[in-house]
Scaffold this motif. Structure first.
Motif, short mmCIF file in Angstrom:
data_model
loop_
_atom_site.label_atom_id
_atom_site.label_comp_id
_atom_site.label_asym_id
_atom_site.label_seq_id
_atom_site.Cartn_x
_atom_site.Cartn_y
_atom_site.Cartn_z
N CYS A 1 0.82 -1.21 0.00
CA CYS A 1 0.00 0.00 0.00
C CYS A 1 0.85 1.26 0.00
O CYS A 1 0.33 2.36 0.15
N LEU A 2 2.16 1.09 -0.10
CA LEU A 2 3.05 2.24 -0.06
C LEU A 2 3.57 2.56 -1.46
O LEU A 2 3.84 1.67 -2.25
N SER A 3 3.72 3.83 -1.72
CA SER A 3 4.35 4.28 -2.94
C SER A 3 5.66 4.93 -2.52
O SER A 3 5.66 5.91 -1.77
N CYS A 4 6.79 4.38 -2.96
CA CYS A 4 8.10 4.86 -2.53
C CYS A 4 8.81 5.58 -3.67
O CYS A 4 8.68 5.19 -4.83
N LYS A 5 9.55 6.64 -3.32
CA LYS A 5 10.28 7.38 -4.35
C LYS A 5 11.65 7.80 -3.82
O LYS A 5 11.88 7.86 -2.61
N THR A 6 12.53 8.11 -4.73
CA THR A 6 13.87 8.60 -4.40
C THR A 6 13.83 10.11 -4.32
O THR A 6 13.28 10.77 -5.20
N VAL A 7 14.40 10.68 -3.28
CA VAL A 7 14.47 12.14 -3.15
C VAL A 7 15.91 12.66 -3.24
O VAL A 7 16.11 13.82 -3.54
N ASP A 8 16.90 11.80 -3.01
CA ASP A 8 18.30 12.21 -3.08
C ASP A 8 19.14 11.05 -3.59
O ASP A 8 19.62 10.23 -2.82
N GLY A 9 19.31 10.99 -4.90
CA GLY A 9 20.06 9.90 -5.52
C GLY A 9 21.55 9.92 -5.23
O GLY A 9 22.26 8.97 -5.54
N SER A 10 22.04 11.00 -4.59
CA SER A 10 23.46 11.08 -4.28
C SER A 10 23.76 10.72 -2.82
O SER A 10 24.91 10.80 -2.40
N ASN A 11 22.74 10.32 -2.06
CA ASN A 11 22.93 9.98 -0.66
C ASN A 11 23.79 8.72 -0.55
O ASN A 11 23.42 7.66 -1.03
N SER A 12 24.95 8.83 0.09
CA SER A 12 25.89 7.71 0.13
C SER A 12 25.44 6.56 1.04
O SER A 12 25.96 5.45 0.93
N LEU A 13 24.47 6.78 1.94
CA LEU A 13 23.97 5.68 2.76
C LEU A 13 23.04 4.79 1.95
O LEU A 13 23.07 3.57 2.06
N ASP A 14 22.18 5.40 1.13
CA ASP A 14 21.25 4.63 0.31
C ASP A 14 21.89 4.14 -0.99
O ASP A 14 21.51 3.10 -1.52
N PHE A 15 22.84 4.89 -1.49
CA PHE A 15 23.50 4.56 -2.74
C PHE A 15 25.02 4.61 -2.54
O PHE A 15 25.69 5.54 -2.98
#
Length: 119
Positions: free
Chosen positions: A34-48
């Motif tokens: 039921c969740l819609s997820c999106k990227t807000v900071d593609g340069s974040n080194s923890l997530d990427f």
């Protein structure tokens, strides 16, 4: 341990509930997303991170919280992700040592620093 099975590609940093009448909808499976997820900071080194991990899903945040998410006290998910698993190992170890009086062998799929001492 927190899971977000809607973050299927590991790039979702912010997720919002899309089900106005509750999730899951009446008659739906408990695993319905039921969740819609999106990227807000593609340069974040923890997530990427700048390195490639060799897991089944290729991204650290796949099917769980974004690594850049925060717990109480601004502790990042990246720094505390498997602490729940460690606390379960410690409790299980103590219970078994108290019960049988020997060091047990505990096999866990969740690990953190000092896991070897408690498993």
């Amino acid at each position: 341990e927190i899971a977000n099975f809607c973050n299927t590609d590991g790039t979702g940093q912010v997720c919002a509930n899309t089900a106005s009448s509750g999730c899951p909808a009446a008659g739906a499976s408990q695993t319905e997303c039921c969740l819609s997820c999106k990227t807000v900071d593609g340069s974040n080194s923890l997530d990427f991170p700048p390195y490639a991990i060799k897991n089944v899903y290729n991204k650290l945040s796949t099917k769980t919280m974004a690594m850049s998410g925060s717990h109480y006290g601004d502790i990042k998910v990246y720094d505390a992700h498997n602490l729940y698993g460690l606390s379960e190992q410690k409790a299980t170890n103590k219970a078994l040592v108290d019960t049988i009086g020997k060091r047990p062998f505990i096999l866990s799929r969740s690990s953190f620093i000092s896991t070897g001492v408690h498993s």
